[in-house]
Design an enzyme around this catalytic site. Structure first.
Site, short mmCIF file in Angstrom:
data_model
loop_
_atom_site.label_atom_id
_atom_site.label_comp_id
_atom_site.label_asym_id
_atom_site.label_seq_id
_atom_site.Cartn_x
_atom_site.Cartn_y
_atom_site.Cartn_z
N SER A 70 43.85 38.92 42.49
CA SER A 70 44.42 38.92 41.15
C SER A 70 45.31 37.68 40.96
CB SER A 70 45.18 40.22 40.92
OG SER A 70 45.49 40.40 39.55
N ASP B 277 35.60 44.64 36.23
CA ASP B 277 37.04 44.34 36.24
C ASP B 277 37.55 44.38 34.81
OD1 ASP B 277 39.59 43.32 36.52
OD2 ASP B 277 38.99 41.55 37.66
N HIS C 90 39.07 46.34 39.28
CA HIS C 90 39.96 45.22 39.60
C HIS C 90 40.57 45.31 41.00
CE1 HIS C 90 42.55 41.82 38.84
NE2 HIS C 90 43.63 42.53 39.14
#
Length: 418
Positions: A231, A325, A359
């Site tokens: 991320s 995601d 994610h």
């Protein structure tokens, strides 16, 4: 009954990313039972899963071969189903391990079907520190981190692991990597001790200090270091690879090709944070946002100022991409990075796509986090993914990341022996 019912969970103690083996004996032929799995996190939140099974003709049950029936948390032959199907009582809770020095305890109970008497119980400890792994606090200059070293004289391939926007010092990925043979630094970069409390401005010189610490450490095998980021940690990894020397390989999990969240400075260069538009938040459920489309396109002006110049990177790159995601368009970002590298005549990176993964791609067997509060937008958001497919992505990507880092961090020493 053919005898006393026995529930065996193997092994009794293991690392968190080890496979699960559950077997039952002593049932009646064809008897239907329920396997309940419980885990309580460090904050007291209870995670549970339920599997319904039918015993074989000999009164035996092996969940690596016996299909789970309808009506439970999962169906079909799913050896690790009791783990990846765990769900919290609080729907907004994400399973995170903060103190890696203590194991997580899984509690298994086998019940008569329909749910009734408990037939047998078992406990398994899943740890984050392999036997002999050292945990060393690093307070060197400005660097705030923990270094995990495998047992033995070394030197070992070195990796810096950088988390996302949660802040603080998270060690569970680094400790597991060290348990698999990597000298791994878990690096904090804000909201920890004397580091900045908020994500406002970052300086790449801080990350350069951490890199130099690893390059100079006697237990770390040179000549270069590996990076691993998820991320926000992914775009920091790409920025390090683009501007800093001494990096051999970098693995990015659902990262951005643009700088996000806070301005990034390095010497006389500034990458402003990519602008996002909160008006583009969608609400598939009341009070729960879908933020996949809120960021501006970093390939369009004036947003290109935030674009990380990945074409400058000279290391090997691996992108792990979840196609579902919902945090942002990690698939688009990976493709953009490939294009930027191609424009500079650089080798095409390895990109691995996972359909129906979300994610938060974690180490194997962490349950899917469906919804939780996003640090930057300050509201609950969906993260995407389907539990079974997400589990596959975690198991497969974890092995790929290790193989990728091992291959390229050991390549020079291997070549010198030929």
């Amino acid at each position: 009954m053919s005898g006393a019912v026995q529930l065996r969970v193997c092994p009794e103690r293991c690392l968190f990313d080890d496979p699960l083996r559950v077997q039952v004996s002593g049932l009646s032929p064809g008897q239907e039972v329920t396997l309940r799995t419980e885990l309580t996190d460090e904050g007291g939140e209870l995670f549970t899963s339920v599997g319904r099974y039918r015993a074989g003709s000999g009164g035996e049950l092996d969940i690596s071969r016996s299909p789970a029936l309808e009506g439970g948390s999962f169906t079909g032959v799913e050896a690790e189903g009791p783990l990846w199907a765990l769900e919290p009582q609080n729907a907004l809770r994400r399973l995170v391990k903060k103190d890696v020095r203590s194991p997580m305890q899984l509690r298994f109970s086998l019940h008569q079907e329909p749910p009734g008497a408990v037939l047998a119980t078992a406990v398994q400890e899943r740890s984050f520190l392999g036997e002999g792994v050292s945990r060393l606090e690093v307070r060197d200059g400005r660097v705030r981190a923990t270094l995990f070293l495998p047992p033995g004289p070394g030197p070992f391939p070195g990796v810096i692991e950088i988390p996302g926007t949660g802040g603080g010092l998270l060690e569970y990925k680094a400790s597991l990597l060290a348990s698999r043979g990597f000298a791994t630094m878990a690096l904090a970069y804000y909201n920890f001790e004397d580091l900045p409390k908020q994500m406002k401005t970052f300086h790449l010189e801080y990350f350069e200090e951490a890199l130099n610490y690893m390059l100079q450490h006697p237990k770390v095998k040179g000549p270069g270091i590996g990076l691993f980021g998820h991320s926000k940690g992914g775009d920091l990894v790409l920025s390090m690879a683009s501007f800093l020397k001494g990096i051999t390989a970098a693995a990015v999990v659902n990262g951005s090709v643009a700088n996000v969240g806070a301005d990034l400075h390095y010497k006389d260069i500034t990458l402003p944070a990519l602008v996002f538009d909160p008006q583009r938040i969608k609400f598939p459920k009341p009070g729960v946002g879908d933020i996949r489309d809120v960021l501006n396109n970093p390939l369009e002006e004036p947003n290109r100022q935030s674009l990380i110049p990945v074409g400058r990177a000279d290391c090997k790159l691996l992108f792990i991409v979840a196609e579902d995601d919902r945090n942002w368009k990690s698939d688009f970002f990976a493709q953009a990075a490939c294009k930027l590298l191609e424009e500079q005549g650089k080798e095409k990176p390895e990109v691995v796509y996972y359909a129906k993964a979300g994610h938060y791609i974690e180490p194997p067997y962490f349950p899917l986090c469906k919804v939780s509060v996003h640090k930057l937008v300050s509201l609950p958001v969906i993260w995407g993914g389907e539990p079974k497919e997400h589990c596959f992505a975690q198991v497969d990507s974890w092995q790929r990341i290790q193989a990728f880092l091992l291959k390229h961090l050991n390549q020079e020493s291997s070549s010198s022996k030929l």
